[in-house]
Design an enzyme around this catalytic site. Sequence first.
Site, mmCIF file in Angstrom:
data_model
loop_
_atom_site.group_PDB
_atom_site.id
_atom_site.type_symbol
_atom_site.label_atom_id
_atom_site.label_comp_id
_atom_site.label_asym_id
_atom_site.label_seq_id
_atom_site.Cartn_x
_atom_site.Cartn_y
_atom_site.Cartn_z
ATOM 1 N N GLY A 209 1.046 -1.103 0.051
ATOM 2 C CA GLY A 209 0.179 -0.151 0.352
ATOM 3 C C GLY A 209 0.803 1.103 0.151
ATOM 4 O O GLY A 209 1.826 1.372 -0.074
ATOM 5 N N ILE A 211 0.912 3.675 2.530
ATOM 6 C CA ILE A 211 2.036 4.198 3.435
ATOM 7 C C ILE A 211 3.053 3.338 3.409
ATOM 8 O O ILE A 211 3.667 4.010 3.766
ATOM 9 C CB ILE A 211 0.832 3.675 4.644
ATOM 10 C CG1 ILE A 211 -0.319 4.932 4.622
ATOM 11 C CG2 ILE A 211 1.665 3.971 6.036
ATOM 12 C CD1 ILE A 211 -1.307 5.322 5.203
ATOM 13 N N GLU A 230 6.694 -11.210 4.187
ATOM 14 C CA GLU A 230 5.913 -11.707 4.101
ATOM 15 C C GLU A 230 6.338 -11.370 2.539
ATOM 16 O O GLU A 230 6.351 -12.359 1.103
ATOM 17 C CB GLU A 230 4.477 -11.351 4.582
ATOM 18 C CG GLU A 230 3.514 -11.953 2.977
ATOM 19 C CD GLU A 230 2.041 -11.591 4.304
ATOM 20 O OE1 GLU A 230 0.582 -11.000 3.015
ATOM 21 O OE2 GLU A 230 1.567 -11.497 5.392
ATOM 22 N N GLY A 328 -1.521 -11.928 6.487
ATOM 23 C CA GLY A 328 -0.301 -12.098 7.408
ATOM 24 C C GLY A 328 0.108 -10.704 8.216
ATOM 25 O O GLY A 328 0.845 -11.263 9.501
ATOM 26 N N LYS A 353 -13.094 8.648 2.101
ATOM 27 C CA LYS A 353 -14.286 9.557 1.663
ATOM 28 C C LYS A 353 -14.056 11.368 1.424
ATOM 29 O O LYS A 353 -15.155 12.112 2.078
ATOM 30 C CB LYS A 353 -15.627 8.897 1.704
ATOM 31 C CG LYS A 353 -16.066 7.695 1.699
ATOM 32 C CD LYS A 353 -17.762 7.472 1.106
ATOM 33 C CE LYS A 353 -17.148 5.880 0.756
ATOM 34 N NZ LYS A 353 -18.900 6.167 0.877
#
Length: 424
Positions: A209, A211, A230, A328, A353
């Site tokens: 992602g 972040i 992972e 994980g 949103k």
Amino acid sequence: MKEKILSDRQIIELIPPNADIILPLTNGEPHKLLDILEENAHDLTNVKVHQLLALKHRPYMEGAYPGKLKHVSYFLSGATRKAFHQGLVDLVPNHFHEMPRILRSSTNLSMVMAVASPMDEFGYFSLGTQADIVSEFIGTVPFILEVNEHMPRTFGQNQVHISQILGYVENNRPLLEDVAPPIGDKDLKIAEYVTDMIDNGDTLQIGIGSIPNAVVSLLKNHKHLGIHTEMFVDGIVDLVEAGAIDGTQKFTNRGKIVATFAHGSKKLYDFLNNNPSVEFLPVSVVNDPREIAKEERIVSINATTEVDLYGQCASETVAGKYYSSSGGQADFARGVRFSKKGKGFVCMTSTAKNDEISRIKLSLTPGSIVTTSKNDIDMIVTEYGVASMFGKPISKRAEQLISIAHPKFREELTFEAKKMGLIL
């Protein structure tokens, strides 16, 4: 070697009634072999295909071959999400590290079908970007391989000898690439909080992602970092090239980058090819909290969709509707708790949103699934700061979480928390 090449008919004849076929995830998915299964589904009887994170949507996932071919998912993707919500795909809850154990106890383990790099001079194929749930079965479960010259040759416990396979097909197609999501200003602010608490010599698990990508982008001046993760992502390559990663202070697999699968760009796949610094190990090793804890300075960086004032994280549902699965996240949340100096960050922007919805809630959205329990959470981070959860009473947890919520929601959260008796 040529005598091991299988025809479509030979492959179908190798599949008994009620067979359970196990597939790797992402680019380990054997497209040609699945084409053969679908094209010959009329000759199959109650065959189930077990997989996490399928890449390609297929008719059999929508029940096109009833009584012949069915998909069983352990982590939803864009290929399977709609079919699951229509009741056409089964979803089995799991902790990622327990997947091989689950498959042993609940399936016939009839065979594994997987993509592999071409055979080397010693007779070994490499599962390339994968070890994940299938490498543990090498030598004990029959394998049929789809050999692809574009699959990088990698090292670790993902080597399959020609004597260990029923046969193979060839299908040279470029690997699917993943474009990293753009990093926003809020992502960078969250990343700043996290990187301030990462020390030189720490070993990292990096989730997927914007972040986690932002965190990686801010670590290039760190030194002697290690990787026990992972998923191997592009940002790790950037850190290696910046000289931030050498693994010299790891407690296990010193000097090695350890992962259970990889997914990203061609740059990543090229980096992996014939690179002895990277080892792919079974998920039952990489994600086992007991193994994770052997890294005494492990740092886990993951994301979630919403958190309640107790610290429960719902990371696999969106607006109370199933979107993915546990993956994980909980494995590493437990692992850092057992580690001597482990740190676990669960990150999210404070709102969704366009600031209309707070991700920090009095109670989780109805229908939401708790992925990481309140007892396993270490720290929760938004663009407004860090809330330390571990060892804190409920009242302090609630106060800290409210303090890192978006300012427009803090008064309401405080009122509701007082009404519930969570804070005075």
